[in-house]
Design a protein around this motif. Structure first.
Motif: not given
Lengths: 405, 358
Positions: B137-139, B113-118, B169-171, B66-73
């Motif tokens: 995340s952006r929050d 908000e959007i999860i930027n990094s995982i 932005w990154t973790v 349903a929702k766009p996916i930003k990152c994965g691991t």
């Protein structure tokens, strides 16, 4: 008129004529020869020797040797015959014709020669360029070939690796099936030693992890919360969004304003220590303004400005006092001064600029200079477009302007 | 002339154009398959699994969400299960079993908000300790999750009350060399880099590198922390030597300017922790090697040990695209094989040769 040379000598045999012309001391470099098939002219200023030959000669095969004070011409006859004399007797017109022809011919010959030379140079350049290009292409191809070989080798390795992966996966499957089978038989028959030994023979890491018991994972961490704070910045925007040079300028100006104190006034000696501080005076002025004592506030601000001419808030507040006192021109001057000090325009001094614009606008309108007033209100609206009161005032002014014109 | 080809070469092996914007691509461990994550133009998320066969990419599976996916691991799953943990544009963290993708194995609304990094640690047979996933995340918050604990994070790093939040932005996880120790490094858009120690639940170190931090990575997650690379906007990246921490000066670092544009990603080679690749905003990839200095520590002014940073050499660079390369992943099984995805809606498989002789 050139001097005609007549003391030439000539000899001949069946196929050649030899003419020897003395150069009479003229340098060899100055000797100019024109020779065609039936005419020979040697000019070495101020002398001239020309001969209309008895018979035709082969100009290409003839030679001229000029040196040692004499010019020797070896002319190849076209027809093998013996000439009675060197000159032919031809009339003047014919002579003139022959001369002209000779000149033309020589010119043509020169033109042809230069053209041929140009063509040859062009050819050679082209050839050089082509060989260069060929060499470079070869170089490039060679490097490309090496790269392609690398690529092919790498892809072959990749294919091979995938094959081994696949085989390992298949073996894993089989082993897994066998293991379950063995486990079942183990329970049924209990021959543990044999099955264990068979399994340890295989060394793939994936299988090793399956044989081991699943590791006991530690329990989930007990919850914790870490509070963080971010690097402080005077301006609310991120560094990458800011207009750094202007912000620096604004900060510097503020710092200067705080420090600058004009200490050479004579009246200073009468003042108490705290009255010399422009900030204290500004606060006093503000209190007097809120209390309604506008004249006293103006006095306080005057003194503060005398001490420090660079603080825009002082001018802005004094403008407000003058507005209340109906000293409209002074109000306009002061708010203009405040706006001058509030350059460069950054988000940090926006509220101050807003106030200054509004005060000046009001003063203009009181003076019935509605157009200037509208300008100021519009500038204020630019800083704060969401202010409804400002918008209402600006509209009112616009109506008045339109009403009167 | 053969000297020119002794340097490692980056060869673009396969190039595939996709019909969606791809944000991240990850190898599935122990296989020749990888997953691409992104979003379709219609605003839904997509996971596609590709397999390399005879020089071509075959689409094995396409999963739409349903929702766009930003990152994965894959960092936090075991080698048998190979579950993919993804963060999406809505702030949800989901862990998927790619064989049965209809419903997630674990799901939680991680952020507002959007999860930027995982990032994940503790799985794949690497390292000790519980498998954990960290999301940034952006929050402005960074949260650590354990798939055995529902709904609440195990650790939450959030801004203090009243503090204006900055986008994370990154973790990256690191320092996970035994059951208890673990560190999380987070990079923010104002240039802050913060290192959290999860054993002591405290902030261990922070610094600011002036430009927004696009990517951080430890050279290895499962060892005593050795090196950290942080890349930023404006084409700079910093390599920190993490073995020696000075009480006031922090960690020693060396910085390099490359790419002339944002450096979007840094990834260390799994088989050699001193080689890493950076991906730039102009579609170029730079391969670097870190050289250690003669002495890694020296005595500072007040007789306290200080770290000494080494130097970084450029081994090779290549431009594969005109658009930024948003993600890069080395294959843990085959040295030199990597997959990268870029904003020109394409994914490329690259082979880097001669890494064993570098």
């Amino acid at each position: 008129m050139p001097l005609i040379v007549r003391d030439h000598t000539w000899t001949q045999n069946q196929n050649t004529v030899y003419i020897s012309v003395p150069l009479k001391g003229v340098k060899t470099a100055n000797v100019h020869v024109i020779c065609t098939d039936e005419y020979l002219k040697v000019s070495f200023p101020p002398f001239l020797f020309e001969v209309f030959l008895f018979g035709p000669i082969n100009e290409e095969k003839s030679e001229a040797k000029i040196g040692n004070g004499v010019a020797v011409f070896t002319l190849q006859k076209k027809r093998d015959e013996s000439w009675e004399q060197l000159f032919t007797n031809i009339d003047k017109d014919k002579q003139k014709q022959i001369r002209e022809q000779a000149i033309l011919k020589v010119q043509e010959k020169e033109a042809e020669k230069s053209k041929a030379k140009a063509a040859r140079v062009q050819q050679e350049k082209k050839y050089a360029l082509q060989t260069m290009m060929k060499l470079e292409n070869e170089e490039r191809d060679r490097i490309q070939k090496m790269k392609d070989e690398e690529c092919a080798r790498a892809t072959a390795e990749l294919g091979f690796w995938r094959e081994t992966q696949r085989k390992a996966a298949e073996e894993n499957e089989n082993q897994h099936n066998n293991q379950t089978v063995y486990q079942k038989t183990e329970r049924a028959n209990a021959p543990p030693a044999v099955t264990l030994m068979h399994n340890t023979g295989n060394t793939t890491s994936g299988q090793r992890s399956k044989k081991q018991k699943p590791k006991d994972l530690p329990a989930p961490r007990s919850a914790g919360c870490i509070q963080i704070s971010f690097t402080p910045r005077v301006f609310p925007t991120a560094l990458r969004e800011s207009r750094v040079p202007e912000e620096e300028e604004w900060l510097k100006k503020q710092a200067e304003a705080r420090r600058a104190v004009d200490t050479d006034l004579a009246e200073l000696d009468d003042l108490r220590e705290e009255e010399r501080n422009p900030d204290w005076l500004k606060e006093k002025g503000d209190k007097l303004f809120t209390a309604g004592n506008y004249q006293a506030a103006v006095n306080a601000y005057n003194l503060a400005i005398k001490l420090n001419r660079k603080i825009p808030a002082l001018f802005s507040n004094r403008a407000a006092c003058h507005l209340k006192l109906r000293n409209l021109h002074k109000a306009i001057e002061d708010s203009s001064q405040a706006l001058e000090l509030l350059k460069p325009a950054v988000t940090a001094n926006a509220p101050a600029r807003l106030k200054a614009h509004v005060r000046r606008g009001t003063a203009f309108c009181e003076l019935e200079l509605y157009v200037e007033g509208l300008h100021d209100y519009q500038a204020a609206l630019e800083i704060d477009p969401n202010n409804a009161a400002l918008r209402a005032d600006a509209d009112k002014i616009r109506e008045i302007i339109q009403g009167t014109t | 002339m053969s000297a020119a080809l002794e340097k490692p070469q980056i060869i673009a092996h396969i190039h595939k154009s996709l019909n969606y914007t791809v944000f991240d691509s990850r190898w599935i461990p122990c296989s020749a398959k990888f997953v691409c994550m992104g979003n379709f133009a219609r605003g839904t998320g997509v996971l596609q699994i590709y397999e390399i066969q005879q020089g071509e990419l075959q689409l094995v599976r396409e999963i739409e969400k349903a929702k766009p996916i930003k990152c994965g691991t894959f960092g936090a799953t075991s080698l048998q299960q190979r579950h993919l943990a993804t963060g999406d544009f809505d702030g949800s963290l989901n862990v998927w079993n790619l064989e049965v993708p209809e419903s997630p194995v674990y799901s939680v609304k991680a952020h507002k908000e959007i999860i930027n990094s995982i990032d994940g640690v503790g799985g794949l047979g690497i390292g000790d300790g519980a498998p954990e996933i960290v999301t940034g995340s952006r929050d402005g918050t960074v949260k650590v999750w354990d798939s055995r604990q529902k709904d609440t994070p195990v650790v939450n790093m959030e801004p203090m009350e009243g503090e204006t939040k900055r986008d994370c932005w990154t973790v990256a996880f690191g320092h996970a060399f035994n059951d208890q120790d673990r560190c999380v490094c987070a990079g923010y858009d104002n240039g802050d880099i913060k290192l959290f120690d999860l054993r002591n639940m405290s902030l261990r170190w922070e610094t600011n590198i002036k430009n927004g931090v696009c990517s951080v990575e430890f050279d290895r997650k499962d060892i005593n922390m050795n090196k950290l690379v942080a890349t930023s906007l404006e084409g700079k990246f910093h390599v920190f030597d993490m073995r020696t921490q000075h009480p006031t000066k922090g960690f020693a670092s060396v910085s390099e300017k490359a790419h002339k544009s944002t450096i979007w990603q840094v990834r260390h080679l799994p088989q050699n922790r001193d080689i890493f690749m950076t991906a730039g905003g102009a579609g170029n990839l730079h391969l670097w090697k870190y050289e250690y200095p003669a002495q890694r520590t020296k005595k500072g002014a007040d007789d306290v040990d200080m770290g000494v940073a080494g130097s970084v050499n450029l081994l090779q660079n290549v431009t594969v695209s005109t658009q930024p390369i948003s993600s890069l992943d080395w294959s843990p099984d085959k040295q030199g094989l990597c997959v990268c995805s870029s904003f020109d809606q394409s994914v490329r498989v690259l082979i880097v040769t001669k890494l064993n002789t570098v």
